[in-house]
Design an enzyme around this catalytic site. Structure first.
Site, PDB file in Angstrom:
ATOM      1  N   ASP A   9       0.858  -1.200   0.000  1.00 36.16           N
ATOM      2  CA  ASP A   9       0.000   0.000   0.000  1.00 36.16           C
ATOM      3  C   ASP A   9       0.891   1.245   0.000  1.00 36.16           C
ATOM      4  OD1 ASP A   9       0.978  -0.505   2.603  1.00 36.16           O
ATOM      5  OD2 ASP A   9      -0.767   0.384   3.586  1.00 36.16           O
ATOM      6  N   HIS A 239       9.631  -0.352   9.066  1.00 42.04           N
ATOM      7  CA  HIS A 239       8.661  -1.458   9.159  1.00 42.04           C
ATOM      8  C   HIS A 239       8.730  -2.372   7.921  1.00 42.04           C
ATOM      9  CE1 HIS A 239       6.582   0.438  12.530  1.00 42.04           C
ATOM     10  NE2 HIS A 239       6.385   1.540  11.836  1.00 42.04           N
TER      11      HIS A 239
HETATM   12  C1  BDR Z   1       2.656  -0.470   8.679  1.00 48.21           C
HETATM   13  O1  BDR Z   1       1.574   0.449   8.494  1.00 48.21           O
HETATM   14  C2  BDR Z   1       1.838   1.296   7.396  1.00 48.21           C
HETATM   15  O2  BDR Z   1       1.613   2.614   7.759  1.00 48.21           O
HETATM   16  C3  BDR Z   1       3.276   1.091   7.012  1.00 48.21           C
HETATM   17  O3  BDR Z   1       3.471   1.223   5.621  1.00 48.21           O
HETATM   18  C4  BDR Z   1       3.589  -0.304   7.492  1.00 48.21           C
HETATM   19  O4  BDR Z   1       3.256  -1.273   6.521  1.00 48.21           O
HETATM   20  C5  BDR Z   1       3.327  -0.199  10.016  1.00 48.21           C
HETATM   21  O5  BDR Z   1       2.427  -0.421  11.066  1.00 48.21           O
HETATM   22 CA    CA Z   2       2.891  -0.619   4.179  1.00 48.35          CA
END
Ligand code: BDR
Ligand code: CA
Length: 306
Positions: A9, A239
């Site tokens: 995403d 992340h």
């Molecule tokens: C996840 O949430 C999204 O905002 C980031 O892209 C990552 O995949 C982190 O909690």
């Molecule tokens: Ca993400």
């Protein structure tokens, strides 16, 4: 060489993960599938195409689900990732288009074609993966691994006090995936909160790789600013790159084998719980990480981009 599809995403840290995958010689990127989350699905598809074009990767993008399995549609996280998903970088229309096949159908056919070899790395809500599991009963045995950025066993949440954002945005889909018996690895906040990148780190990446590193550096300004607004001044968490790195370097993570369930209603919705009594197969949850080694790989591989 790991054959990889990233379900994404994009999203600032998604862009970091995708450029990392494009740079890593140990990864063969077979495609991207798009999902809502940081942006709406249609925007996610455009962003995925745009990232591949920028990186010069010739791989298909399949468009995913536009909303969660059961929850009502929600508002994207523009305050974290910017209106278009890439911080303050303006929208650009990519040249290429998504393929005709849906994300779930593409995942099923690629898993069949590369049986026992395909690693799927979801770095957004798990809707497409749940749909693939429902579409083809053999998907869970055809994939080599599903390495997910999501969840938190002991670290608390990042979108609510309890929930990590990717699980929160479609908890029912996460339940389908965790109950499926698929070979799942969960790379959640328990480890990603220990892998931080500062503004100096992004400047170094931009210096080494002016074009693509420069693009990440530009996006990171907005993202780091969000972190500061929530009191985090020592950098942003890597992340999504951490999940991609766990696909090729599992030895850098300590894993706990445990069945996991997801709270699907009430105040704790999206909470991931290790529950040996839940009566489903264990998955591997990352609870420890060699942070400096992961960050070193991230910086090192991105520096090789143009
Ligand atoms: C996840 O949430 C999204 O905002 C980031 O892209 C990552 O995949 C982190 O909690
Ligand atoms: Ca993400």
């Amino acid at each position: 060489m790991v054959k990889l599809i990233i379900d994404t995403d994009p999203g600032v840290d998604d862009a970091m993960a995708i450029f990392y995958a494009a740079a890593a010689p140990e990864i063969e990127l077979l495609g991207l599938t798009s999902i809502f989350g940081n942006v709406r699905t249609e925007q996610a598809t455009r962003n995925a195409l745009r990232l591949l074009e920028a990186a010069g990767v010739d791989a298909p993008v399949a468009e995913g689900a536009t909303g969660p399995l059961q929850m009502p549609p929600f508002t994207p996280s523009a305050h974290v990732h910017g209106a278009e998903g890439f911080g303050d970088i303006p929208a650009v229309t990519p040249v290429a288009k998504a393929i005709e096949e849906s994300a779930a159908a593409f995942l099923c056919h690629m898993a069949r074609e590369h049986k026992g070899e395909l690693v799927v790395c979801p770095i957004g809500p798990l809707t497409n993966i749940a749909l693939a599991i429902q579409l083809d009963p053999e998907f869970v045995t055809n994939v080599a691994r599903i390495v997910i950025m999501g969840g938190s066993l002991e670290e608390g949440g990042n979108i609510t006090p309890h929930a990590e954002a990717n699980i929160y945005h479609d908890p029912h889909a996460a339940e389908v995936v965790f109950a499926s018996g698929a070979p799942v690895v969960l790379v959640g906040l328990d480890v990603t909160h220990r892998i931080l990148c500062t503004s100096d780190d992004f400047s170094a990446i931009a210096k080494a790789a002016p074009e693509l590193g420069g693009m990440l550096q530009e996006m990171s300004v907005f993202y780091l600013h969000f972190y500061e607004t929530v009191g985090k001044f020592d950098g942003c968490s890597l992340h999504d790159p951490a999940a991609v790195i766990a696909c090729t370097h599992p030895e850098l993570f300590e894993m706990r084998d445990v069945p996991v369930r997801v709270v699907c209603e009430g105040e704790e919705i999206g909470l991931t719980i290790a529950d040996r009594a839940v009566g489903r197969p264990a998955i591997q949850v990352c609870m420890g990480v060699q942070s400096e080694a992961v960050k070193g790989l991230f910086m090192g591989h991105l520096a090789t981009l143009s």
